[in-house]
Scaffold this motif. Structure first.
Motif, PDB file in Angstrom:
ATOM      1  N   GLU A 104      79.179  -9.452 -46.916  1.00 22.71           N
ATOM      2  CA  GLU A 104      78.512  -9.739 -45.656  1.00 22.71           C
ATOM      3  C   GLU A 104      77.115 -10.313 -45.862  1.00 22.71           C
ATOM      4  O   GLU A 104      76.303 -10.354 -44.935  1.00 22.71           O
ATOM      5  N   GLY A 105      76.829 -10.739 -47.077  1.00 12.19           N
ATOM      6  CA  GLY A 105      75.532 -11.348 -47.360  1.00 12.19           C
ATOM      7  C   GLY A 105      74.415 -10.355 -47.570  1.00 12.19           C
ATOM      8  O   GLY A 105      73.238 -10.715 -47.487  1.00 12.19           O
ATOM      9  N   LEU A 106      74.766  -9.076 -47.841  1.00 12.18           N
ATOM     10  CA  LEU A 106      73.750  -8.063 -48.105  1.00 12.18           C
ATOM     11  C   LEU A 106      73.415  -8.072 -49.596  1.00 12.18           C
ATOM     12  O   LEU A 106      74.308  -8.026 -50.442  1.00 12.18           O
ATOM     13  N   PHE A 107      72.122  -8.144 -49.894  1.00 15.67           N
ATOM     14  CA  PHE A 107      71.645  -8.197 -51.271  1.00 15.67           C
ATOM     15  C   PHE A 107      70.771  -6.985 -51.567  1.00 15.67           C
ATOM     16  O   PHE A 107      70.216  -6.355 -50.661  1.00 15.67           O
ATOM     17  N   ILE A 108      70.647  -6.671 -52.852  1.00 13.93           N
ATOM     18  CA  ILE A 108      69.670  -5.684 -53.280  1.00 13.93           C
ATOM     19  C   ILE A 108      68.610  -6.412 -54.110  1.00 13.93           C
ATOM     20  O   ILE A 108      68.940  -7.178 -55.022  1.00 13.93           O
ATOM     21  N   LEU A 109      67.347  -6.239 -53.719  1.00 11.93           N
ATOM     22  CA  LEU A 109      66.235  -6.969 -54.309  1.00 11.93           C
ATOM     23  C   LEU A 109      65.305  -6.021 -55.057  1.00 11.93           C
ATOM     24  O   LEU A 109      65.233  -4.831 -54.758  1.00 11.93           O
ATOM     25  N   THR A 110      64.568  -6.592 -56.018  1.00 14.60           N
ATOM     26  CA  THR A 110      63.421  -5.902 -56.611  1.00 14.60           C
ATOM     27  C   THR A 110      62.165  -6.494 -55.984  1.00 14.60           C
ATOM     28  O   THR A 110      61.949  -7.701 -56.052  1.00 14.60           O
ATOM     29  N   ILE A 111      61.352  -5.630 -55.366  1.00 16.58           N
ATOM     30  CA  ILE A 111      60.134  -6.095 -54.696  1.00 16.58           C
ATOM     31  C   ILE A 111      58.971  -5.186 -55.078  1.00 16.58           C
ATOM     32  O   ILE A 111      59.112  -3.961 -55.130  1.00 16.58           O
ATOM     33  N   ALA A 112      57.822  -5.772 -55.343  1.00 17.08           N
ATOM     34  CA  ALA A 112      56.566  -5.046 -55.502  1.00 17.08           C
ATOM     35  C   ALA A 112      55.522  -5.718 -54.633  1.00 17.08           C
ATOM     36  O   ALA A 112      55.626  -6.905 -54.315  1.00 17.08           O
ATOM     37  N   GLU A 113      54.525  -4.962 -54.243  1.00 10.79           N
ATOM     38  CA  GLU A 113      53.440  -5.492 -53.415  1.00 10.79           C
ATOM     39  C   GLU A 113      52.120  -5.306 -54.151  1.00 10.79           C
ATOM     40  O   GLU A 113      51.399  -4.338 -53.916  1.00 10.79           O
ATOM     41  N   PRO A 114      51.805  -6.211 -55.093  1.00 11.60           N
ATOM     42  CA  PRO A 114      50.648  -6.006 -55.970  1.00 11.60           C
ATOM     43  C   PRO A 114      49.311  -5.955 -55.257  1.00 11.60           C
ATOM     44  O   PRO A 114      48.346  -5.415 -55.800  1.00 11.60           O
ATOM     45  N   ALA A 115      49.209  -6.500 -54.046  1.00 19.15           N
ATOM     46  CA  ALA A 115      47.937  -6.485 -53.327  1.00 19.15           C
ATOM     47  C   ALA A 115      47.841  -5.329 -52.339  1.00 19.15           C
ATOM     48  O   ALA A 115      46.843  -5.206 -51.623  1.00 19.15           O
ATOM     49  N   SER A 116      48.859  -4.473 -52.301  1.00 21.52           N
ATOM     50  CA  SER A 116      48.876  -3.394 -51.330  1.00 21.52           C
ATOM     51  C   SER A 116      47.829  -2.330 -51.651  1.00 21.52           C
ATOM     52  O   SER A 116      47.560  -2.027 -52.816  1.00 21.52           O
ATOM     53  N   ALA A 117      47.255  -1.725 -50.600  1.00 18.62           N
ATOM     54  CA  ALA A 117      46.333  -0.605 -50.784  1.00 18.62           C
ATOM     55  C   ALA A 117      47.092   0.666 -51.117  1.00 18.62           C
ATOM     56  O   ALA A 117      46.513   1.634 -51.625  1.00 18.62           O
ATOM     57  N   ASN A 118      48.402   0.657 -50.871  1.00 22.54           N
ATOM     58  CA  ASN A 118      49.264   1.800 -51.168  1.00 22.54           C
ATOM     59  C   ASN A 118      49.708   1.716 -52.617  1.00 22.54           C
ATOM     60  O   ASN A 118      50.449   0.807 -53.004  1.00 22.54           O
TER      61      ASN A 118
END
Length: 552
Positions: A236-250
């Motif tokens: 159904e077009g569902l993917f699993i991604l690797t994501i990071a947010e390097p600029a996040s304050a968290n």
């Protein structure tokens, strides 16, 4: 750039296994020592090395600067340049133990295995921060390993000066992850000014079967995120991604995690991005590089945290519509790092590890997937693996494999490389139509030889060809013996004959009718690669060959 998890304690800092997700890379150009040091401190090791080099042309570098130069060379995989610098450093009694570690790795890369082993032993006697037991084993293994001469790798067209990372196959194309630069305001910069970026992030691209690259858009809240893997989860077009947010304050979001996302291949976008149940947020780990098999019921990914041994591989399985709690793949994991798993169909898994005998950095391995788990681990030999980091070994189409490497011969920090799978001769049935197909698909076969030798190295290829020739008794073949240009012409003519005859002898042993075979020697008269202006050893190897041709 994905790099080794090495560090020189407080004195030097180095990016870890997942550092490509977190790069913050401002730098300035200049030829002063202060400029070089500033580049070094900002992890711009390639530029730092060039600047130290320029300074060294005018005056001798002090010991601290030579340490930084050696470390920079080591980090970017310039081992040949690194070795003489660090070789001089380890002669100082006060040098930090880590430089014996660098010395050992550099010596391995220049094939000085005894020196490498001695340096690792010296490091072991001085420090225990890094377990060098596998590297010591590798020094012994490297003495007997032979490069796989049947493999020729080359960088794909379009690699850039920063990082390019290949991803998984999807339909008739594949995913690519490319490093982009943002300025201090978060605005994306042009490729011409990428080196001036305040924040480096990897962005997803889909390359179609024509080779056209299509930038994939993300929702606004993920615009400054780094994406480094994408694997199809279901039809159904569902993917699993690797994501990071390097600029996040968290702080938690700055580490890589796994997310589910919808992919629209009509406008090339990911949407509805949500953390996966076992994304890493739930147990404060970093999770990345998820790969799903073609059936869609097994997922393997990399996890790093307080309870893992370095970076480990974990498996989750789909049952009754739900993914199971991931479990460690202890048959594959070591006390070192295992990363970047990639399913090749349902029966093979590739991954990278620095915890098994190899070339010193992250090497590519494959494991068979069966009902009992994962086993039959195989280490891939050079030139596919190298003394730098090699990972993301994946099948792009029926004939081509891609992988990523930061070897020094590349264009950028990480580059994508390809090689063509060897053509297999299919089993033949005794019918005229099958013979016609066989002849139509035939490509001249090549058997390669070591320098000044006529000993058969690739028995398997000979057996496959012999089986077809026996099935079609009556086919007339010619075996041409070739040499490189080194040696006298008359000697090479005889050596070419011996090589062709050696192949013929093996055919006869296997039952091929000798009356169907004609043996000729070309010597050095019909070179596969023109070496009149000089050749590398790899190019000489292409000329040391016996070519099997069919008279059609």
């Amino acid at each position: 750039m994905v790099e080794k998890k090495s560090c020189l304690r407080a004195a030097y800092l180095m990016k870890g296994i997942f550092s490509i997700l977190l790069l913050i890379c401002p730098f300035v150009y200049g030829q002063s020592l202060a400029d070089a040091d500033r580049m070094f401190d900002r992890f711009e090791y390639a530029q730092a090395a060039k600047t130290y080099e320029e300074i060294a042309k005018g005056r001798k570098l002090d010991v601290e600067s030579r340490k930084k130069l050696a470390y920079s060379y080591y980090t970017i995989g310039e081992y040949k340049k690194c070795f003489p610098v660090v070789d001089s450093l380890v002669r100082y009694s006060a040098v930090e133990p880590f430089f014996f570690y660098i010395h050992g790795n550099s010596a391995m890369a220049v094939e000085n295995y005894d020196v490498a082993k001695a340096s690792f032993e010296k490091y072991k006697s001085k420090d225990d921060e890094f377990n060098v037991s596998v590297l010591i084993q590798s020094c012994d293994s490297l003495k007997v390993w032979k490069n796989d001469e049947s493999i020729i790798v080359q960088g794909i067209e379009g690699n850039i000066s920063k990082a390019d990372i290949n991803g998984s196959k999807y339909r008739e194309g594949y995913f690519l992850f490319r490093e982009m630069a943002l300025d201090s305001l978060g605005t994306e910069m042009t490729m011409a000014s990428v080196d001036l970026g305040e924040l480096m992030i990897t962005q997803p691209i889909f390359v179609n079967k024509e080779g056209v690259s299509n930038r994939i858009t993300l929702p606004e809240e993920f615009r400054q995120s780094a994406v480094t893997s994408a694997s199809l989860l279901n039809g159904e077009g569902l993917f699993i991604l690797t994501i990071a947010e390097p600029a996040s304050a968290n702080e938690a979001k700055r580490a890589p995690h796994l997310y589910l996302a919808k992919f629209d291949d009509s406008n090339f976008s990911f949407s509805d991005i949500q953390p996966w149940n076992y994304s890493g947020f739930e147990d404060s780990t970093g999770c990345a590089y998820a790969s799903v098999n073609s059936r869609g019921d097994q997922m393997v990914f990399t996890k790093i945290g307080k309870r893992t041994k370095g970076s480990d591989l974990y498996l989750s399985t789909l049952s009754n519509g739900s993914w199971s709690k991931p479990v460690a793949l202890n048959d594959l994991n070591t006390v070192f790092d295992e990363i970047a798993p990639m399913f090749i169909g349902d029966t093979l898994l590739s991954f990278s590890s620095n915890g098994r005998p190899g070339y010193g950095s992250l090497d590519i391995f494959t494991a068979q997937v069966n009902e009992n788990g994962f086993g039959n681990i195989v280490h891939l030999k050079a030139p596919l693996n190298s003394f730098s980091d090699d990972f993301n070994y994946s099948l792009i189409n029926d004939t081509t494999m891609y992988f990523t490497s930061n070897r020094a011969s590349g264009i950028g920090d990480d580059d994508v490389y390809s090689y063509t799978l060897p053509r297999k001769i299919e089993p033949i049935v005794d019918t005229v139509s099958e013979l016609d197909v066989f002849l139509a698909n035939w490509q001249d076969q090549r058997i390669y030889f070591d320098f000044d030798k006529f000993t058969i190295r690739d028995q398997k290829v000979i057996e496959e060809i012999a089986a077809a020739l026996i099935k079609f008794d009556g086919l007339q073949i010619v075996i041409e013996g070739h040499t490189d240009i080194r040696g006298k012409e008359i000697y090479n003519l005889e050596l070419g004959k011996q090589r062709a005859q050696a192949v013929n002898n093996e055919f006869v042993k296997l039952g091929v009718n000798s009356s169907n075979v004609n043996v000729v020697s070309k010597g050095e008269s019909d070179l596969q690669v023109d070496c009149s202006k000089g050749c590398t050893e790899e190019q000489h190897q292409q000329n040391r060959v016996a070519i099997i041709k069919i008279k059609k």
